[in-house]
Design an enzyme around this catalytic site. Structure first.
Site, PDB file in Angstrom:
ATOM      1  N   MET A 108       1.275  61.956  49.709  1.00 21.30           N
ATOM      2  CA  MET A 108       0.212  62.951  49.872  1.00 21.30           C
ATOM      3  C   MET A 108      -0.709  62.939  48.653  1.00 21.30           C
ATOM      4  SD  MET A 108       1.707  66.198  51.959  1.00 21.30           S
ATOM      5  CE  MET A 108       2.717  66.874  50.664  1.00 21.30           C
ATOM      6  N   LEU A 131      -0.218  60.956  42.659  1.00 14.99           N
ATOM      7  CA  LEU A 131       0.822  59.972  42.376  1.00 14.99           C
ATOM      8  C   LEU A 131       1.359  60.092  40.950  1.00 14.99           C
ATOM      9  CD1 LEU A 131      -0.702  56.795  44.101  1.00 14.99           C
ATOM     10  CD2 LEU A 131       0.677  58.627  45.104  1.00 14.99           C
ATOM     11  N   HIS A 132       2.668  59.864  40.815  1.00 23.62           N
ATOM     12  CA  HIS A 132       3.325  59.916  39.512  1.00 23.62           C
ATOM     13  C   HIS A 132       4.353  58.780  39.432  1.00 23.62           C
ATOM     14  CE1 HIS A 132       6.592  61.740  41.763  1.00 23.62           C
ATOM     15  NE2 HIS A 132       5.807  62.740  42.126  1.00 23.62           N
ATOM     16  N   GLY A 134       7.408  58.690  40.000  1.00 22.03           N
ATOM     17  CA  GLY A 134       8.304  58.630  41.152  1.00 22.03           C
ATOM     18  C   GLY A 134       7.713  57.776  42.258  1.00 22.03           C
ATOM     19  N   HIS A 135       6.434  57.972  42.544  1.00 20.06           N
ATOM     20  CA  HIS A 135       5.744  57.153  43.544  1.00 20.06           C
ATOM     21  C   HIS A 135       5.677  55.691  43.095  1.00 20.06           C
ATOM     22  CE1 HIS A 135       3.852  61.206  44.384  1.00 20.06           C
ATOM     23  NE2 HIS A 135       4.326  60.876  45.580  1.00 20.06           N
ATOM     24  N   ASP A 172      13.360  64.427  47.918  1.00 25.16           N
ATOM     25  CA  ASP A 172      13.136  65.146  49.177  1.00 25.16           C
ATOM     26  C   ASP A 172      14.187  64.688  50.187  1.00 25.16           C
ATOM     27  OD1 ASP A 172      10.643  66.596  48.490  1.00 25.16           O
ATOM     28  OD2 ASP A 172       9.865  64.572  48.248  1.00 25.16           O
ATOM     29  N   VAL A 207      13.453  59.873  40.402  1.00 24.23           N
ATOM     30  CA  VAL A 207      13.014  59.581  39.034  1.00 24.23           C
ATOM     31  C   VAL A 207      12.866  60.914  38.298  1.00 24.23           C
ATOM     32  CG1 VAL A 207      11.207  58.553  37.607  1.00 24.23           C
ATOM     33  CG2 VAL A 207      11.826  57.494  39.784  1.00 24.23           C
ATOM     34  N   SER A 222       7.766  65.503  40.300  1.00 24.15           N
ATOM     35  CA  SER A 222       7.142  66.060  41.492  1.00 24.15           C
ATOM     36  C   SER A 222       5.661  66.252  41.220  1.00 24.15           C
ATOM     37  CB  SER A 222       7.783  67.409  41.840  1.00 24.15           C
ATOM     38  OG  SER A 222       7.031  68.094  42.826  1.00 24.15           O
TER      39      SER A 222
END
Length: 267
Positions: free
Chosen positions: A26, A29-30, A32-33, A145, A171, A180
């Site tokens: 969505m 981005l961080h 984790g992405h 998630d 992460v 997040s």
């Protein structure tokens, strides 16, 4: 990096591609992405990232409005990490896409569903569209998630969709807080304070492994630190049924608030 805004264009293009990995996001981005993107690139010949802020999975309109969004930054991240194809549709491009009737899994044992009415229906609505628009061989989802991951995996299994779900580890910040997009709304002090929840639950689980789950220990910690929460549950991670004992097949799930920012985690 090739950018698509039209659903029919990316669909037609990908139908001829082999070994496609898909990372739906969505935006905001961080790291984790980025870990999902890197995993896809290591296992697939081509990687597709979608950026679509899906309004149907937000049960709170204020939460939707406050969701962090920075498309220019997201584009830079995708280019830097050598994403092959980027899908950036608008609402009409996604929801006007016609799909064959699909079966939705029963949303049971799902803690998020109790506290976010309609959330998972919105998740399944969009994943039904995205998986049809973006034909892929592997779908990369993060374990943060985890409840969402299980619902999507069930949907794919029930409908016999030829896409394999790749579960990717959460992460975390150095202090343990799960990454997040909502963390962007927290200051440094709040991030450090939020990390104490993870640190406490991790220590609790390590100390009580193989023993009976005592929710009161965690609830007392939250209440003593004036941390509002929606739920704390110990569940089997295969079917999300409640587990009486802390064991290698269980996860402790939590949803809590730091300065009105809702965070979820599982340990």
């Amino acid at each position: 990096m090739k950018i698509f805004k039209k659903s029919n264009q990316i669909n037609k293009f990908l139908l001829s591609q082999k070994s496609v990995g898909f990372v739906p996001t969505m935006g905001a981005l961080h790291k984790g992405h980025i870990s999902l993107i890197k995993k896809s690139k290591s296992l697939c010949k081509k990687t597709v990232v979608s950026i679509f802020l899906n309004p149907k999975q937000f049960n709170n309109k204020k939460d939707l409005k406050k969701y962090p969004s920075n498309l220019k930054k997201d584009l830079r991240i995708c280019k830097k990490n050598k994403v092959d194809y980027l899908y950036v549709p608008n609402f009409k491009e996604v929801y006007s896409w016609k799909t064959k009737k699909k079966i939705y899994p029963k949303i049971k044992n799902i803690m998020e569903n109790i506290h976010r009415k309609g959330h998972f229906k919105g998740v399944l609505n969009v994943i039904e569209k995205l998986l049809d628009i973006v034909p892929s061989h592997k779908l990369f989802l993060g374990k943060k998630d985890y409840q969402q991951l299980r619902i999507i995996a069930d949907y794919i299994r029930i409908n016999k969709i030829p896409t394999k779900v790749i579960e990717c580890d959460t992460v975390r910040e150095k202090n343990g807080l799960a990454l997040s997009s909502r963390n962007a709304r927290l200051n440094v002090r709040e991030i450090n304070f939020a990390s104490k929840v993870y640190q406490f639950i991790k220590k609790y689980k390590n100390n009580y492994l193989g023993k009976k789950f005592n929710k009161k220990v965690i609830l007392n910690f939250l209440n003593n630190n004036h941390i509002k929460y929606d739920y704390v549950e110990n569940c089997n991670f295969n079917n999300l049924s409640r587990s009486k004992s802390i064991n290698k097949h269980s996860k402790i799930f939590i949803a809590f608030y730091i300065s009105k920012i809702r965070l979820i985690d599982n340990i």
